[in-house]
Motif scaffolding. Sequence first.
Motif, PDB file in Angstrom:
ATOM      1  N   ASP A 114      -6.756  -2.341   1.086  1.00  0.00           N
ATOM      2  CA  ASP A 114      -7.872  -3.276   1.337  1.00  0.00           C
ATOM      3  C   ASP A 114      -9.195  -2.671   0.859  1.00  0.00           C
ATOM      4  OD1 ASP A 114      -6.131  -5.060   2.506  1.00  0.00           O
ATOM      5  OD2 ASP A 114      -6.723  -4.614   4.573  1.00  0.00           O
ATOM      6  N   ARG A 171      -9.271  -2.870  -2.910  1.00  0.00           N
ATOM      7  CA  ARG A 171      -9.485  -4.251  -3.387  1.00  0.00           C
ATOM      8  C   ARG A 171     -10.944  -4.664  -3.181  1.00  0.00           C
ATOM      9  NH1 ARG A 171      -4.091  -4.478  -2.034  1.00  0.00           N
ATOM     10  NH2 ARG A 171      -4.504  -4.740   0.181  1.00  0.00           N
ATOM     11  N   LYS A 189      -9.049  -0.597 -10.885  1.00  0.00           N
ATOM     12  CA  LYS A 189      -8.543  -1.951 -11.146  1.00  0.00           C
ATOM     13  C   LYS A 189      -7.253  -1.990 -11.989  1.00  0.00           C
ATOM     14  CE  LYS A 189     -10.297  -6.518 -12.412  1.00  0.00           C
ATOM     15  NZ  LYS A 189      -9.661  -7.029 -13.615  1.00  0.00           N
ATOM     16  N   GLU A 221      -3.346  -3.001 -10.941  1.00  0.00           N
ATOM     17  CA  GLU A 221      -2.659  -4.129 -11.586  1.00  0.00           C
ATOM     18  C   GLU A 221      -1.349  -3.689 -12.223  1.00  0.00           C
ATOM     19  OE1 GLU A 221      -5.642  -6.057 -13.968  1.00  0.00           O
ATOM     20  OE2 GLU A 221      -6.547  -6.977 -12.185  1.00  0.00           O
ATOM     21  N   ARG A 226      -2.324 -12.087  -4.063  1.00  0.00           N
ATOM     22  CA  ARG A 226      -2.793 -10.861  -4.721  1.00  0.00           C
ATOM     23  C   ARG A 226      -2.362 -10.784  -6.174  1.00  0.00           C
ATOM     24  NH1 ARG A 226      -1.472  -6.028  -0.600  1.00  0.00           N
ATOM     25  NH2 ARG A 226      -0.770  -5.042  -2.518  1.00  0.00           N
ATOM     26  N   ASP A 271      -1.450  -8.270  -7.811  1.00  0.00           N
ATOM     27  CA  ASP A 271      -0.325  -7.347  -8.070  1.00  0.00           C
ATOM     28  C   ASP A 271       0.977  -7.816  -7.416  1.00  0.00           C
ATOM     29  OD1 ASP A 271      -1.217  -6.836  -5.483  1.00  0.00           O
ATOM     30  OD2 ASP A 271      -1.024  -4.654  -5.644  1.00  0.00           O
TER      31      ASP A 271
END
Length: 217
Positions: A33, A36, A50, A54, A161, A163
């Motif tokens: 969290d 993100r 980032k 991903e 999300r 990902d």
Amino acid sequence: PVLILLGPPGAGKGTQARMLEEKFGLVQLSTGDLLRAAVAAGTEAGQRAKAVMEAGELVSDDIVIAILRDRLAEADCAKGVILDGFPRTTVQAEALDGLLAESGQKINAAVSLEVDDAAMVTRISGRYTCGSCGEGYHDSFKQPAKPGTCDKCGGTEFKRRADDNAETVAARLEAYHAQTAPLIDYYAAQHALIGIDAMGEIDDIAGKLAAIVKTAT
Ligand code: AP5
Ligand code: ZN
């Protein structure tokens, strides 16, 4: 107490940590969290994290430890802390031991949520969260009581999300087995490890965790 939730992606770490926060007033610290949020805010750490997130790989220890250290310092941890998704490498585990020692604390329990990899793909691909309060849901396992409306805040916007796709999930599971699973032995050696079967119902698992928190306080 200081509790760690260990387990692969989809094991239910976030779901259970939020329930423990509500029930016992423990502070949930989730590096996922926090990362993100850093990505969304466009901070330097977020920009570096980032692409790694991903791809389903682990963000570098220096970034994650710095983020966790800052959050731990500002959080009101009087009632205790539940770490969700941290530590994930031996370097992070050693750093955490050092940080806690500075304030005369130690880990009370590292709970390993034991699950099947195959079931994790189903759990993750059905996951979504409330866009306002972050409450977690699942297409099959946990729907809001009133369809389309968050149980907690009444919000009507939900998100998934970036990902949580099949390809990235496979990479995340691989990273878990290669880099994080060795922590099971690390905490067993510290006599802090508690393994629980986390394939059952969300509420049954919550009951087992509540019992662990009570004995740890
Ligand atoms: P992070 O956000 O930590 O993700 P993760 O570990 O992959 O875990 P998840 O959030 O996917 O799963 P969860 O165990 O919390 O399951 P949940 O409760 O949501 O990390 C994301 C990325 O950030 C990493 O890939 C990495 O790049 C980076 N990162 C983060 N921390 C890092 C660190 N320390 N070092 C380096 N990099 C780091 O449950 C899943 C779904 O299943 C939900 O829909 C839920 O409703 C449902 N569910 C939960 N329990 C049950 C149950 N018992 N039965 C049925 N359904 C259930
Ligand atoms: Zn909500």
